[in-house]
Design a protein around this motif. Sequence first.
Motif, mmCIF file in Angstrom:
data_model
loop_
_atom_site.group_PDB
_atom_site.id
_atom_site.type_symbol
_atom_site.label_atom_id
_atom_site.label_comp_id
_atom_site.label_asym_id
_atom_site.label_seq_id
_atom_site.Cartn_x
_atom_site.Cartn_y
_atom_site.Cartn_z
ATOM 1 N N ALA A 1 -12.544 -5.443 6.596
ATOM 2 C CA ALA A 1 -13.506 -6.146 5.739
ATOM 3 C C ALA A 1 -14.709 -5.265 5.428
ATOM 4 C CB ALA A 1 -13.956 -7.437 6.421
ATOM 5 N N ALA A 2 -15.156 -4.500 6.416
ATOM 6 C CA ALA A 2 -16.329 -3.642 6.212
ATOM 7 C C ALA A 2 -16.004 -2.494 5.260
ATOM 8 C CB ALA A 2 -16.813 -3.101 7.559
ATOM 9 N N ALA A 3 -14.789 -1.960 5.352
ATOM 10 C CA ALA A 3 -14.408 -0.824 4.510
ATOM 11 C C ALA A 3 -14.219 -1.224 3.053
ATOM 12 C CB ALA A 3 -13.130 -0.192 5.046
ATOM 13 N N GLU A 4 -13.758 -2.450 2.827
ATOM 14 C CA GLU A 4 -13.523 -2.985 1.477
ATOM 15 C C GLU A 4 -12.548 -2.128 0.668
ATOM 16 O OE1 GLU A 4 -17.053 -3.897 -0.674
ATOM 17 O OE2 GLU A 4 -17.853 -5.213 0.887
ATOM 18 N N GLU A 5 -11.707 -1.377 1.337
ATOM 19 C CA GLU A 5 -10.729 -0.550 0.628
ATOM 20 C C GLU A 5 -9.445 -1.344 0.385
ATOM 21 O OE1 GLU A 5 -10.061 2.985 2.837
ATOM 22 O OE2 GLU A 5 -12.096 3.759 2.569
ATOM 23 N N ARG A 6 -8.823 -1.078 -0.761
ATOM 24 C CA ARG A 6 -7.533 -1.692 -1.072
ATOM 25 C C ARG A 6 -6.421 -0.726 -0.681
ATOM 26 N NH1 ARG A 6 -8.331 -6.744 -1.351
ATOM 27 N NH2 ARG A 6 -6.786 -7.206 -2.935
ATOM 28 N N TRP A 7 -5.219 -1.231 -0.575
ATOM 29 C CA TRP A 7 -4.076 -0.412 -0.185
ATOM 30 C C TRP A 7 -3.143 -0.192 -1.379
ATOM 31 C CZ3 TRP A 7 -2.363 -2.452 5.324
ATOM 32 C CH2 TRP A 7 -3.361 -2.124 6.247
ATOM 33 N N THR A 8 -3.731 0.014 -2.541
ATOM 34 C CA THR A 8 -2.912 0.162 -3.755
ATOM 35 C C THR A 8 -2.055 1.423 -3.706
ATOM 36 O OG1 THR A 8 -4.831 1.190 -4.818
ATOM 37 C CG2 THR A 8 -4.476 -1.154 -5.225
ATOM 38 N N GLU A 9 -2.564 2.481 -3.084
ATOM 39 C CA GLU A 9 -1.787 3.723 -3.020
ATOM 40 C C GLU A 9 -0.512 3.513 -2.216
ATOM 41 O OE1 GLU A 9 -0.099 7.222 -1.335
ATOM 42 O OE2 GLU A 9 -1.298 5.804 -0.146
ATOM 43 N N ILE A 10 -0.590 2.731 -1.142
ATOM 44 C CA ILE A 10 0.598 2.447 -0.335
ATOM 45 C C ILE A 10 1.610 1.665 -1.155
ATOM 46 C CG2 ILE A 10 1.453 1.206 1.688
ATOM 47 C CD1 ILE A 10 -1.230 1.750 3.029
ATOM 48 N N ALA A 11 1.125 0.676 -1.907
ATOM 49 C CA ALA A 11 2.022 -0.131 -2.732
ATOM 50 C C ALA A 11 2.714 0.714 -3.789
ATOM 51 C CB ALA A 11 1.235 -1.269 -3.384
ATOM 52 N N ASP A 12 1.972 1.568 -4.463
ATOM 53 C CA ASP A 12 2.553 2.418 -5.508
ATOM 54 C C ASP A 12 3.577 3.384 -4.935
ATOM 55 O OD1 ASP A 12 0.939 1.170 -7.350
ATOM 56 O OD2 ASP A 12 -0.595 2.733 -7.366
ATOM 57 N N ARG A 13 3.243 3.990 -3.794
ATOM 58 C CA ARG A 13 4.151 4.958 -3.173
ATOM 59 C C ARG A 13 5.452 4.293 -2.735
ATOM 60 N NH1 ARG A 13 3.591 5.933 2.245
ATOM 61 N NH2 ARG A 13 1.363 5.458 2.108
ATOM 62 N N THR A 14 5.347 3.101 -2.181
ATOM 63 C CA THR A 14 6.524 2.387 -1.700
ATOM 64 C C THR A 14 7.427 1.981 -2.854
ATOM 65 O OG1 THR A 14 5.213 1.537 0.139
ATOM 66 C CG2 THR A 14 7.296 0.452 -0.298
ATOM 67 N N ARG A 15 6.824 1.491 -3.913
ATOM 68 C CA ARG A 15 7.600 1.082 -5.087
ATOM 69 C C ARG A 15 8.383 2.270 -5.647
ATOM 70 N NH1 ARG A 15 7.718 -2.822 -9.057
ATOM 71 N NH2 ARG A 15 8.104 -2.048 -11.167
ATOM 72 N N SER A 16 7.747 3.423 -5.759
ATOM 73 C CA SER A 16 8.414 4.614 -6.289
ATOM 74 C C SER A 16 9.550 5.059 -5.373
ATOM 75 C CB SER A 16 7.399 5.752 -6.457
ATOM 76 O OG SER A 16 6.413 5.409 -7.391
ATOM 77 N N SER A 17 9.343 4.970 -4.065
ATOM 78 C CA SER A 17 10.363 5.365 -3.095
ATOM 79 C C SER A 17 11.610 4.501 -3.229
ATOM 80 C CB SER A 17 9.795 5.258 -1.685
ATOM 81 O OG SER A 17 10.803 5.467 -0.716
ATOM 82 N N ILE A 18 11.439 3.198 -3.393
ATOM 83 C CA ILE A 18 12.580 2.290 -3.550
ATOM 84 C C ILE A 18 13.361 2.637 -4.810
ATOM 85 C CG2 ILE A 18 13.243 -0.112 -3.978
ATOM 86 C CD1 ILE A 18 10.775 -0.900 -2.265
ATOM 87 N N ALA A 19 12.661 2.864 -5.905
ATOM 88 C CA ALA A 19 13.323 3.181 -7.172
ATOM 89 C C ALA A 19 14.141 4.462 -7.054
ATOM 90 C CB ALA A 19 12.285 3.318 -8.281
ATOM 91 N N ARG A 20 13.564 5.488 -6.425
ATOM 92 C CA ARG A 20 14.276 6.761 -6.284
ATOM 93 C C ARG A 20 15.536 6.604 -5.437
ATOM 94 N NH1 ARG A 20 9.102 8.810 -5.420
ATOM 95 N NH2 ARG A 20 9.497 8.906 -3.166
#
Length: 402
Positions: A376-395
């Motif tokens: 909560a303090a960092a307020e960072e999103r994990w969008t990079e993880i989501a994008d990387r995972t999606r690309s890995s599945i497609a490949r």
Amino acid sequence: MTTTRGHCLIINSYSFRNAGDAAIMLATKQLLESEGAASVTLSSRYDDSAEYSRFGLRVVPEIVPFPAQGARLGRAMRVLYGLAASLLVIAGSTLSRAAARTIARALLPGTSRILAGTDTVVVAGGGYMYSSKRRLNLSLYQSLVSIRLGHALTGSTLMMPQSIGPVTRRLDRGLIRWSLRHTTVVVRERLSLAASTVPMQMTAREIDDVAFFYSAPVKTGVVGDVCRIVAMDWRWSTSVNQVAFEEYVRRVAEIATRVNELGLRVVIGGHSSLPEHEQDDIVVARMISARLSFPHDVDEVTDVAHLYEEYARSRVVVGTRLHACIMAISVGTPAISLQYQEKSRGVLRRLGLDQYVHRVDQLDVDQVVSQVGEIAAAEERWTEIADRTRSSIARTYEEIRA
């Protein structure tokens, strides 16, 4: 794309009333369409047509009969007939596919109509292949026979990543190996196999859970100071007893109280509303709520689109159900898993998130709350993880298709 999967039929799906399973189905549809599938249809024992039609997914009956309604004896007899007839079709396929189709038309005319025009039978992802508390697990056997039946009538099966195990019975082990004989085995993690008391030696491709692939059409908006706690009715699991479950409720309530003290708004919800299968997360959410003395919300809606929206607007999700974490991460929201089976650690370990997994029967409240506070303090999103995972599945699926 130089090749396509043609007309695809997804088998072995669970009900839309389990949001995690609905997310798997929607992601599978998206993945197949990205590979050039001409059409995607869902075979289900549940009447989910109205719900899935909102997402452009047509629903037809299951290919091996498994009635959900009626007197218990009558249902059991129809299930056994469906299994026996399917085995005869599968046996006929050793002669030729034409022989198998002839037998199917005679014994299982509904199956012939469902599979007419199907080019590829797609084995749904998730966690079907494990030993349950039941001595005679007809649901497992029906799902395994469905895979071989689909191959007997089409000659083409494609498996989505799922957990296999824990397997505690030799019969279950043998049937799982038999059902996947003609299919490239794809698992989303190997820890469940390793946790089996009966060794399962299988050659398998390991990739991320297919639900990560879904691009949920969530509305962008302000992320609120919300911690969503996703409860689960996990009393059906072989890993639980009543004492452990009551302790789980107590400790999750303590986590909620401490999270509220951090200044976050607490919302408690669930994923599955299937009381007929002893899986009603909302009942458990109310149990936790009853122990709280501060203002909070209980969200009783388990619709998959609603939950994607709410997860996207949350600061952090604490989920007992694995797919609460998967859905949250897929929309960029950090998630902490309260693990009730090894599959949770296996899936998040692949993403480098092993430190955010906590055994549900050994919850360290201080550690969980500390992680919520840090996120909560960092307020960072994990969008990079989501994008990387999606690309890995497609490949990976491009490689399997090739």
